[in-house]
Design an enzyme around this catalytic site. Sequence first.
Site, PDB file in Angstrom:
ATOM      1  CB  SER A   1      52.519  -4.725  -2.906  1.00 56.02           C
ATOM      2  OG  SER A   1      51.996  -4.613  -1.099  1.00 56.02           O
TER       3      SER A   1
ATOM      4  CG  HIS B   1      48.312  -6.865  -1.227  1.00 49.91           C
ATOM      5  ND1 HIS B   1      47.633  -5.883  -2.048  1.00 49.91           N
ATOM      6  CD2 HIS B   1      49.063  -7.001  -1.128  1.00 49.91           C
ATOM      7  CE1 HIS B   1      48.411  -5.284  -1.614  1.00 49.91           C
ATOM      8  NE2 HIS B   1      49.749  -6.196  -1.861  1.00 49.91           N
TER       9      HIS B   1
ATOM     10  CD  GLU C   1      44.332  -6.168  -3.755  1.00 51.48           C
ATOM     11  OE1 GLU C   1      44.786  -5.091  -3.564  1.00 51.48           O
ATOM     12  OE2 GLU C   1      44.537  -5.298  -5.019  1.00 51.48           O
TER      13      GLU C   1
END
Length: 327
Positions: free
Chosen positions: A184, A304, A248
């Site tokens: 991330s 995610h 995602e």
Amino acid sequence: MTDIFTPRRRLLAAALLCAFAPAIADAQPDLSRKLGPTIADTGSAFYRFERFALRSADGERGYRVMLAIPRRAAPASGYPAILALDGNAALASIDERQLQALDAGSPPVIVAIGYDTELRFDVNARAYDYTPPIPAGQTDDEAGRGRKGGGADVFLDLIEQAILPRARAMAPLDPARLALWGHSYGGLFVLHTLFTRARLFSTYIAASPSLWWQQGVVLGEEKRFAGAPARAAKAAGVRLWLMAGDAERREHRAAPGANAQAAPPPAIAARASLPPSALSDLAARLKQRDGLEVTLRIFPGMAHGPMLPASLEPALRIVAGLSPFSD
């Protein structure tokens, strides 16, 4: 995009989806989750653990750095090593089964760079440390989230001048086999490091990188990297692994219409501003760079949040010289 999972791996992915159902629902890691005991507390037959603490130059951020050092003697050139960002959460994701598997290859030293908190994540600290410098004339997007961004170069200096030297003093490291992993915002930092200090590591592993951050500032860094022959030449022989979950992409598409009666939060809107193909497009462009080896892996059904533990295990195997996705 390649489906890299055998039927057995599909079952494992499904199990991860069940185990991390709350994170999937939010599409993000649970940033308020407490750390709890880790493998460093319970011990391992294959690794020993050492730690040290330090603070940022401005005194505002405290770090806990945990080294997992193989019990096997180091090769003559030193151990391979992987620096893991979000070290608290990373360490909590590693178990004895994974460490035993690494022993079949060249087990790496794991340098988990965490924060001085009982939580898995320090939201404010990582927002500053993992995000690239903000271009002149742009407003810091993190200010709208009550945080400060743009400190990646300061954090890179800390890694290069303090963390790596301390780690080398605690275990012999092979300078030709150093890897950096992040998820991330951490994946964003991995790419920033590649584009600005390519020779610091030989392997870069960016999981679900936040390409959207600050209107895609890291994509501007990519263009400068590609346009500077001397800088790009420094990436010769460097490997880049890009990893993401195919769920995602659905999150990107669904975000703007999640609540038709209200504007989406700024971070959600920013994610939706990039096309779902942004990561694969980035991989395709970087594959054109001479000497830079680029691999893109898509995890079926993975959202995610669960990509953090799902990407870390193959990252460890890559550094150990093992097949990252073996049965």
